[in-house]
Design a protein around this motif. Structure first.
Motif, PDB file in Angstrom:
ATOM      1  N   ILE A 184       0.967  -1.216   0.046  1.00 26.81           N
ATOM      2  CA  ILE A 184       0.107   0.072   0.027  1.00 26.81           C
ATOM      3  C   ILE A 184       0.826   1.224  -0.056  1.00 26.81           C
ATOM      4  N   TYR A 188       0.624   3.820  -2.934  1.00 32.52           N
ATOM      5  CA  TYR A 188      -0.313   4.703  -2.878  1.00 32.52           C
ATOM      6  C   TYR A 188      -0.072   6.138  -3.497  1.00 32.52           C
ATOM      7  N   GLU A 192      -2.220   8.221  -6.425  1.00 41.29           N
ATOM      8  CA  GLU A 192      -2.731   9.585  -6.094  1.00 41.29           C
ATOM      9  C   GLU A 192      -2.007  10.281  -7.277  1.00 41.29           C
TER      10      GLU A 192
END
Length: 195
Positions: A184, A188, A192
């Motif tokens: 993660i 991430y 994003e």
């Protein structure tokens, strides 16, 4: 369907047999159908052998796919699905047979659901999230731990009085949590940036 994908499908098809051999059948059934009595006596060992064969095919289909350039989209979908199904069914069966605490199965299965959901989100944005070496280590440890628990700490019980199978399972839980966190964290930013 190429050879690598056929091996993956065979792995998925072994899961119901693993499930059936790991069941404990009631006395009224075993008295009338001796096959179920045989399964009650030897099913755990047969189920363990099926699990080992199924887990081993994961390396085999990947090796064949890479060596002979048989990597396909269906293979990319089925291979991780087969792994998740095999591990999840094994953990649920071990909990049902009171061979494993339910929190262990919950953590491992929850991690797989979260990571799968993340991959689906990424896929919808046309982003490929690659597995890292912690994910591969996690799977190896999970397989070894499940086999050790299925064998009820055999052959370690002859060497030490400690439940080595539970220690391996605890290590699998720790690396499962860490690999999920690491996956993660590493992906991430990529997600994003592509919002």
């Amino acid at each position: 369907m190429n050879l690598a994908n056929k091996i993956t499908v065979a792995r998925i098809m072994l899961i119901p047999f693993f499930f059936l051999f790991l069941q404990t059948y009631p006395a009224w059934l075993t008295e009338h159908i001796h096959t179920f009595g045989f399964i009650n006596t030897y099913g755990l060992y047969i189920a363990t052998a099926i699990f080992i064969v199924a887990a081993a095919t994961d390396k085999l289909d990947g090796y064949i796919a890479r060596k002979y350039n048989m990597i396909t989209n269906i293979g990319k979908l089925l291979d991780p699905l087969a792994d998740k199904l095999l591990i999840s069914v094994a953990l649920i069966m071990l909990v049902q047979k009171h061979m494993l605490p339910s929190w262990v199965a919950f953590i491992i299965i929850a991690r797989e659901i979260i990571i799968t959901a993340l991959r689906i989100v990424a896929s919808s944005k046309k982003i490929a999230l690659a597995a890292d070496h912690y994910g591969k280590l996690k799977l190896v440890l999970q397989v070894v731990a499940i086999v050790a628990v299925l064998l009820d700490n055999y052959p370690f019980q002859f060497v030490v009085d400690i439940r080595i199978d539970y220690i391996i399972m605890l290590a699998a839980v720790v690396i499962t949590i860490y690999s999920g966190y690491n996956y993660i964290r590493n992906n991430y930013i990529q997600l994003e940036l592509n919002r």
